[in-house]
Design a protein around this motif. Structure first.
Motif, mmCIF file in Angstrom:
data_model
loop_
_atom_site.group_PDB
_atom_site.id
_atom_site.type_symbol
_atom_site.label_atom_id
_atom_site.label_comp_id
_atom_site.label_asym_id
_atom_site.label_seq_id
_atom_site.Cartn_x
_atom_site.Cartn_y
_atom_site.Cartn_z
ATOM 1 N N ASN A 39 49.990 44.448 40.355
ATOM 2 C CA ASN A 39 50.174 43.017 40.098
ATOM 3 C C ASN A 39 50.508 42.763 38.628
ATOM 4 O O ASN A 39 50.135 43.551 37.751
ATOM 5 C CB ASN A 39 48.896 42.258 40.470
ATOM 6 C CG ASN A 39 48.631 42.316 41.965
ATOM 7 O OD1 ASN A 39 49.553 42.517 42.743
ATOM 8 N ND2 ASN A 39 47.376 42.165 42.365
ATOM 9 N N GLN A 59 42.712 30.978 41.258
ATOM 10 C CA GLN A 59 43.922 30.345 41.792
ATOM 11 C C GLN A 59 45.034 31.365 42.086
ATOM 12 O O GLN A 59 45.824 31.165 42.998
ATOM 13 C CB GLN A 59 44.420 29.314 40.761
ATOM 14 C CG GLN A 59 45.436 28.356 41.295
ATOM 15 C CD GLN A 59 45.778 27.242 40.290
ATOM 16 O OE1 GLN A 59 46.899 26.812 40.235
ATOM 17 N NE2 GLN A 59 44.837 26.788 39.498
ATOM 18 N N TYR A 60 45.061 32.433 41.303
ATOM 19 C CA TYR A 60 46.127 33.440 41.462
ATOM 20 C C TYR A 60 45.504 34.831 41.663
ATOM 21 O O TYR A 60 45.488 35.650 40.741
ATOM 22 C CB TYR A 60 47.047 33.431 40.235
ATOM 23 C CG TYR A 60 47.688 32.094 39.956
ATOM 24 C CD1 TYR A 60 48.765 31.652 40.724
ATOM 25 C CD2 TYR A 60 47.204 31.260 38.954
ATOM 26 C CE1 TYR A 60 49.346 30.405 40.495
ATOM 27 C CE2 TYR A 60 47.780 30.012 38.713
ATOM 28 C CZ TYR A 60 48.852 29.599 39.486
ATOM 29 O OH TYR A 60 49.419 28.366 39.256
ATOM 30 N N ASP A 62 46.644 37.344 43.028
ATOM 31 C CA ASP A 62 47.610 38.450 42.909
ATOM 32 C C ASP A 62 48.119 38.629 41.486
ATOM 33 O O ASP A 62 49.209 39.178 41.267
ATOM 34 C CB ASP A 62 48.790 38.223 43.863
ATOM 35 C CG ASP A 62 48.323 38.284 45.313
ATOM 36 O OD1 ASP A 62 47.295 38.948 45.571
ATOM 37 O OD2 ASP A 62 48.967 37.647 46.169
ATOM 38 N N VAL A 63 47.372 38.129 40.529
ATOM 39 C CA VAL A 63 47.692 38.337 39.110
ATOM 40 C C VAL A 63 46.495 39.014 38.462
ATOM 41 O O VAL A 63 45.342 38.687 38.779
ATOM 42 C CB VAL A 63 48.000 36.986 38.411
ATOM 43 C CG1 VAL A 63 48.167 37.169 36.907
ATOM 44 C CG2 VAL A 63 49.255 36.332 38.998
ATOM 45 N N THR A 187 47.789 22.281 39.449
ATOM 46 C CA THR A 187 47.611 23.710 39.137
ATOM 47 C C THR A 187 47.094 23.925 37.713
ATOM 48 O O THR A 187 46.784 25.046 37.330
ATOM 49 C CB THR A 187 48.934 24.496 39.312
ATOM 50 O OG1 THR A 187 49.867 24.033 38.324
ATOM 51 C CG2 THR A 187 49.513 24.328 40.702
#
Ligand code: SAM
Length: 213
Positions: A39, A59-60, A62-63, A187
């Motif tokens: 990632n 929130q992310y 995949d980071v 966001t």
């Protein structure tokens, strides 16, 4: 940021060295392997107490987020927040951003966040500002070709300085907001300072900038 001396910080950091990496230079060019995935890597420089990192990592998922923080007394608070969150896509490094190129390889990073960086308003301290050209040189080295710098602040002087510094360096401004909260962007993850200053009625500025050419 108020920094009370915490004599237990060294022990705490040693005990939590899976989260707060003790020898970050050893992971240069290998950070994705440290996370155990491929990632993208996002850095927050001057992470403070970690609110932004935890919110973004939620929130992310995949980071991979890495928080860079100079102060031991502050990074321990961020570390405890991350431990409590049980998120596995965040790491911390206790270091001066000046050493970024010793710790990250060229093209290793996708995004750099500069949140409410110390403004250093006196001219003689210009070189300490995280948007001074010597820092931009390091960001350009470690960011990949589509990478960007995202800056938020309530300090108008630092914001104006940074816009000029980015432009003088040949960076492309992707978006500039003179009142971020008016956009009501769902966001947007608030930092500790952002929360504090917006409650006091301060306007929050944001820009995104990338290196072109
Ligand atoms: N980003 C957080 C926020 O918005 O709530 C904290 C903002 S605080 C004003 C700035 C933080 O940047 C402090 O915790 C300070 O220790 C850290 N800092 C300042 N210069 C730094 C540098 N050269 N390298 C790493 N961290 C730095």
């Amino acid at each position: 940021m108020r920094q009370r001396h915490k004599p237990w910080a060294d022990d705490f950091l040693a005990k939590n060295n899976q989260l707060v990496k003790a020898n970050p230079m050893n992971h240069k060019a290998n950070w994705q392997a440290v996370f155990g995935n491929e990632n993208p890597i996002h850095l927050e420089i001057g992470t403070g107490k970690g609110r932004f990192l935890v919110g973004m990592a939620e929130q992310y998922p995949d980071v991979n987020f890495i928080g860079i923080e100079l102060s031991k007394s502050v990074i321990v608070t961020a570390a405890q927040k991350i431990i409590d969150s049980e998120l596995d896509n965040i790491l911390l490094v206790n270091m001066d951003a000046d050493k970024l190129c010793d710790v990250f390889a060229g093209d290793e990073v996708s995004t750099i966040y500069l949140n409410f960086s110390d403004p250093w308003p006196k001219n003689r301290h210009e070189k300490r500002r995280l948007s001074f050209h010597t820092f931009l040189e390091k960001y350009r080295t470690i960011l990949n070709s589509t990478g960007e710098v995202v800056l938020k602040t309530d300090n108008r002087g630092l914001f104006e300085y940074s816009l000029v510094s980015f432009s003088a360096f040949g960076m492309k401004l992707e978006d500039v907001s003179l009142d971020l909260h008016q956009l009501q962007d769902p966001t947007n993850v608030m930092t500790e300072y952002e929360q504090k200053f917006s409650e006091k009625g301060h306007v929050i500025y944001r820009c995104r900038a990338s290196f072109i050419g």
